[in-house]
Design a protein around this motif. Structure first.
Motif, PDB file in Angstrom:
ATOM      1  N   VAL A  81      42.114  36.085  47.139  1.00 36.04           N
ATOM      2  CA  VAL A  81      41.942  35.033  46.121  1.00 36.04           C
ATOM      3  C   VAL A  81      40.797  35.394  45.176  1.00 36.04           C
ATOM      4  N   ARG A  82      40.452  36.669  45.133  1.00 39.08           N
ATOM      5  CA  ARG A  82      39.310  37.068  44.313  1.00 39.08           C
ATOM      6  C   ARG A  82      39.699  37.437  42.881  1.00 39.08           C
ATOM      7  N   LEU A 113      39.954  29.606  42.129  1.00 37.56           N
ATOM      8  CA  LEU A 113      39.452  29.191  40.816  1.00 37.56           C
ATOM      9  C   LEU A 113      37.943  29.410  40.733  1.00 37.56           C
ATOM     10  N   ASN A 126      36.388  31.895  42.125  1.00 35.14           N
ATOM     11  CA  ASN A 126      36.220  33.320  41.841  1.00 35.14           C
ATOM     12  C   ASN A 126      36.496  33.637  40.373  1.00 35.14           C
ATOM     13  N   LEU A 127      37.514  32.995  39.828  1.00 37.79           N
ATOM     14  CA  LEU A 127      37.847  33.258  38.421  1.00 37.79           C
ATOM     15  C   LEU A 127      36.754  32.732  37.494  1.00 37.79           C
ATOM     16  N   ARG A 128      36.180  31.614  37.908  1.00 36.71           N
ATOM     17  CA  ARG A 128      35.216  30.950  37.032  1.00 36.71           C
ATOM     18  C   ARG A 128      33.818  31.531  37.194  1.00 36.71           C
ATOM     19  N   THR A 135      39.879  28.878  32.868  1.00 37.45           N
ATOM     20  CA  THR A 135      38.666  29.575  33.324  1.00 37.45           C
ATOM     21  C   THR A 135      38.228  30.550  32.223  1.00 37.45           C
ATOM     22  N   PRO A 136      37.030  31.103  32.333  1.00 38.43           N
ATOM     23  CA  PRO A 136      36.561  31.976  31.241  1.00 38.43           C
ATOM     24  C   PRO A 136      37.361  33.270  31.076  1.00 38.43           C
ATOM     25  N   ALA A 137      38.238  33.598  32.018  1.00 38.37           N
ATOM     26  CA  ALA A 137      39.005  34.853  31.874  1.00 38.37           C
ATOM     27  C   ALA A 137      39.884  34.782  30.630  1.00 38.37           C
ATOM     28  N   ARG A 177      33.545  28.777  29.608  1.00 36.23           N
ATOM     29  CA  ARG A 177      32.354  28.911  30.455  1.00 36.23           C
ATOM     30  C   ARG A 177      31.559  27.611  30.496  1.00 36.23           C
TER      31      ARG A 177
END
Lengths: 305, 550
Positions: free
Chosen positions: B291-292, A101, A103-105, B395-397, A77
């Motif tokens: 792309v979500r 990316l 959206n993922l972030r 990414t944070p996932a 994050r």
């Protein structure tokens, strides 16, 4: 300032292969830190360990006080990351990759993302496999910066960029630094490090051999000094002068070649005492300083900063 | 192995050669073994029975082991092997091209012509080696069935099957010169399915025999080398070989002359496209639902292959409901509880509508749907091997969530496939007036999902540990072993616990008996355990950068 990156005896081995050994360093919040080293020295291994992609064999790495291996999501994050080898689904367009990316972030400033796209003159409608290396790198840079991360970890960020876009990148780094972001940048490009970094870590054969401010490294550098005398000269005149690391006599016996570290005041005084007729100095480039550190050495001591 | 492009390519095929050669060979062997238990059946009855099923394969001398094997498996063998040759053909040049690896190969002093020729030769050699392995199993089958071991017949049968599969590989290679790898594989796969339907329909329905001439598989079917006393017709094989060479040969000049890294179709599509401001493009993509998230993106990426698979599965199911309707009375009159019929259809009593559909449709669908999910899940392994997940994982996932989201793609595709099969059967049954119980059909269709999940989970559990090609080989072996255990359980006298390990045995015959909830639960638990293992090893280990495949 507080440390945003902190490693302690960070070690990563791949079976019998060396990765990185006993890396201990800190990067302060808000600073720009250059990570230099030859191929295979361990730069990317260090970065991938910081991102929690690799599990340390020993030691620890923390970002913003969070352990990189056990708290990777929290670490992610905080950061924006550009890998050294940027690969992605070849069928997606640049815009789709950035949207995906983003959206993922989460937390992406869309206006800022667009401004980055325009700034680097990236055509977002093309598919990833259609991009040149430089354009792929631009997609990578946009996605790394678009969410205003506190810490940017950039592995060879200007690789493939043309000089104009390299300059744009330097300006961008200066801007985000001005806004308080920290930049951790691995590079081979010394000019880039001089442009963008306040401190530099030099890694060789998996070990950190030097961490210092860029200007200190320059101060630490050695000078080559050539002193010409009217009559025969003796190397003994300079052997005990502070800062003189080495001295040799030219074949004709009138010139002395000195290797000096630090200031030249004592050398100049000693030369004047012996009626020197000429004194020339040559300042090694930063590149030569780094090459000296890069050159394989039998036993380089690990550095703790 | 790295001296030439040929040997390097053969090295890349090593797992596929072993997996497909041993897996398909075992399936052929199993048919010989199955026959041994049916000697008591009346030859006339048998002959009459299988003529109703000519869609699958030539029904000649099916009262002999060779005839039975020809009918049961050799008709579909080129199509099964064709799944691999189509993927390999589409990947032959386009695979490395899309990954960017081809540039460096072409920068060496090898001409493009030499590169594609050596790669083609490697593919042909791999197919020949797979065929040889199948031939060895045919010989073993002949020995098992107690018939004359005829090496010439075994080789001819296996090699001609390989040639027919190679034809579709060459077609995929040709298509890949003008379109992307995925589009070429999808189109060639669709044409292969069409060729199979045309050949089967023409063979089964005599008034539609002309359709056979439109299918290249007709040339393959002109030889039935395993059928006793069957003459070898060289001309059709030579013609098939010539057509294969023609397709592959046409790909060579296209590859030599075209731009590397571009596709003519994509260029055509974008030719008249007006430039759109970056802001509009970015805004449009942000609104894109696909792309979500990781799962949605994976679904979008695989939507082409998923679409074609589901269409093919639904057509398959619908087609056989129509066949069933047209020959319903003959079957009930013919079959009763024929032991031979049971052996042919893996123990299913096909004397009833439900039994007939179960044998004809679900016996094969269970294998196909499992294979389908496994192939989709293998994309995860390919991405791991290629290092394409590095940014996603940055990414944070959490890694486990990324994996589960990706797993959702094959899981959702399996559910869609099950739904499409149900719909196809119920609709065609309704239209043709063939009475089926929609509830039972739903049970049989839904029962396919756990089979898909367990196969996908197996692939995920192995991903990142071993290369994708090895995973596909293991998956093929697992499915073949499971299928064979289910088919040969009585013949081989296997202990109950071994039989219980077969996922296809656990599937049972839900169209007849409804879902066995204990089996379903067992399969789901096993799938969850394998998926958990995959998630654990993905979360707990180093994330390689494309090193797993090297």
């Amino acid at each position: 300032m507080s440390a945003i990156i902190e490693t302690a005896n960070l070690t990563k081995r791949y079976g019998r292969h060396r990765g990185i050994v006993d890396l201990t360093f800190q990067v302060q919040a808000g600073e720009s830190f250059g990570f230099l080293g030859p191929n295979g020295a361990g730069k990317t291994t260090t970065i991938r360990t910081l991102l929690g992609f690799l599990k340390p064999t020993a030691g620890s790495a923390a970002i913003a006080g969070l352990d990189c291996w056990t708290q990777p999501s929290e670490v992610h994050r905080v950061i924006g990351y550009l890998p050294g080898e940027f690969t992605f689904d070849p069928s997606l367009t640049g815009a789709q990759i950035i949207a995906y990316l983003g959206n993922l972030r989460g937390g992406v400033d869309q206006q800022y993302a667009l401004s980055l796209v325009e700034r680097f003159e990236l055509d977002p409608s093309r598919r990833f496999h259609e991009y040149s290396r430089g354009n792929k790198q631009k997609v990578g840079l946009v996605q790394a910066f678009m969410h205003h991360p506190r810490l940017l970890i950039l592995d060879e960020p200007t690789s493939g960029l043309d000089p104009l876009n390299q300059q744009e990148f330097y300006r961008l780094v200066a801007e985000v630094q001005g806004q308080g972001a920290t930049v951790f940048l691995s590079s081979h490009n010394l000019a880039e490090v001089e442009h963008t970094c306040q401190r530099v870590g030099i890694i060789r054969e998996g070990r950190l051999v030097k961490v210092d401010a860029v200007h200190t490294l320059k101060e630490l550098q050695h000078y080559e000094v050539e002193v010409t005398f009217a009559g025969p000269a003796s190397p003994d005149w300079f052997r005990r002068v502070p800062g003189v690391l080495g001295v040799s006599l030219s074949p004709e016996g009138h010139r002395l070649l000195l290797t000096v570290q630090g200031t030249l005041g004592d050398v100049v005084q000693e030369a004047a005492r012996h009626d020197a007729t000429n004194l020339t100095t040559r300042e090694p480039s930063l590149e030569e300083v780094f090459l000296r550190y890069y050159a394989p050495a039998p036993a380089a001591p690990a550095v703790t900063v | 192995m790295f001296r030439t492009i040929l040997t390097k390519s053969l090295r890349d095929y090593r797992w596929a050669i072993l997996g497909w050669g041993l897996g398909l060979g075992l399936i052929v062997y199993a048919q010989y073994a199955t026959f041994a238990a049916t000697l008591g059946a009346s030859p006339a009855q048998v002959q009459k029975l299988v003529q109703q099923f000519e869609f699958f394969g030539e029904a000649a001398r099916v009262d002999t082991p060779g005839g039975f094997v020809t009918f049961k498996i050799m008709g579909v063998l080129p199509v099964i092997l064709g799944i691999w040759t189509v993927l390999a053909g589409a990947r032959l040049t386009r695979g490395e091209e899309e990954s960017g690896a081809l540039d460096i190969v072409l920068s060496t002093p090898r001409s493009r012509r030499a590169v594609i020729r050596q790669k083609l030769l490697a593919l042909a050699t791999a197919v020949a080696l797979i065929s040889l392995l199948i031939a060895v199993w045919i010989l073993a089958g002949m020995a098992r069935a107690g018939v004359t071991v005829n090496a010439g017949a075994a080789l001819t049968a296996a090699l001609s099957g390989g040639l027919a599969a190679l034809f579709f590989g060459a077609l995929a290679l040709l298509l890949a010169q003008v379109m992307s790898r995925a589009a070429a594989a999808g189109t060639a796969g669709g044409l292969m399915a069409l060729a199979f339907v045309l050949e089967g329909t023409g063979r089964a329905l005599h008034n539609a025999a002309v359709l056979r001439h439109l299918s290249p598989l007709f040339l393959y079917d002109q030889n039935l080398p395993l059928v006793p006393g069957s003459a070898i017709h060289v001309a059709p094989l030579l013609l098939l070989a010539a057509l294969t060479v023609l397709l592959a040969g046409a790909a060579v000049p296209l590859f030599v002359r075209r731009d590397i890294g571009r596709s003519a179709l994509a260029d055509l599509a974008s030719r008249d496209r007006r430039p759109v401001p970056a802001g509009q493009i970015m805004a449009r993509e942000r609104r894109d639902l696909w792309v979500r998230g990781v799962g949605r993106q994976a679904m979008r990426r695989q939507s082409g292959i998923v679409f074609w698979w589901i269409v093919a599965l639904a057509l398959y199911a619908g087609y056989f409901v129509t066949v069933a309707r047209s020959s319903e009375h003959q079957f009930q009159q013919l079959l009763g509880n024929s032991s031979f019929a049971k052996a042919v259809f893996s123990g299913t009593n096909i004397g009833t509508n439900a039994g007939f559909l179960s044998a004809l449709i679900f016996n094969y669908l269970q294998l196909l749907v499992a294979l389908f999910a496994g192939i989709l899940a293998a994309r995860w392994s390919a991405d791991l091997d290629a290092g394409r997940l590095e940014l996603v994982v940055s990414t944070p996932a959490p890694r486990s969530r990324v994996l589960l989201a990706r797993y959702a793609a094959p899981a959702a595709a399996a559910c869609l496939a099950a739904g499409a099969v149900w719909l196809a059967i119920v609709l065609t049954a309704g239209i043709s007036g063939f009475p089926v119980n929609p509830g039972h059909v739903a049970a049989a269709s839904a029962g396919l999902v756990p089979l898909a999940l367990i196969t996908a989970s197996l692939v995920v559990a192995l991903s990142g540990i071993i290369p994708r090609a090895a995973i596909l080989g293991i998956m093929a072996g697992f499915l073949a072993a499971s299928y064979l255990i289910a088919v040969l359980r009585t013949l081989l006298g296997l202990p109950g616990w071994v039989v219980d390990l077969s996922i296809f045995h656990q599937y049972g015959t839900p169209l007849l008996t409804g879902l066995n909830w204990i089996s379903v639960a067992g399969l789901l638990v096993a799938a969850a355990i394998l998926l958990g293992l995959g998630a654990w090893q993905f979360a707990a280990r180093d994330l390689d950068r494309g090193t797993a495949g090297s």
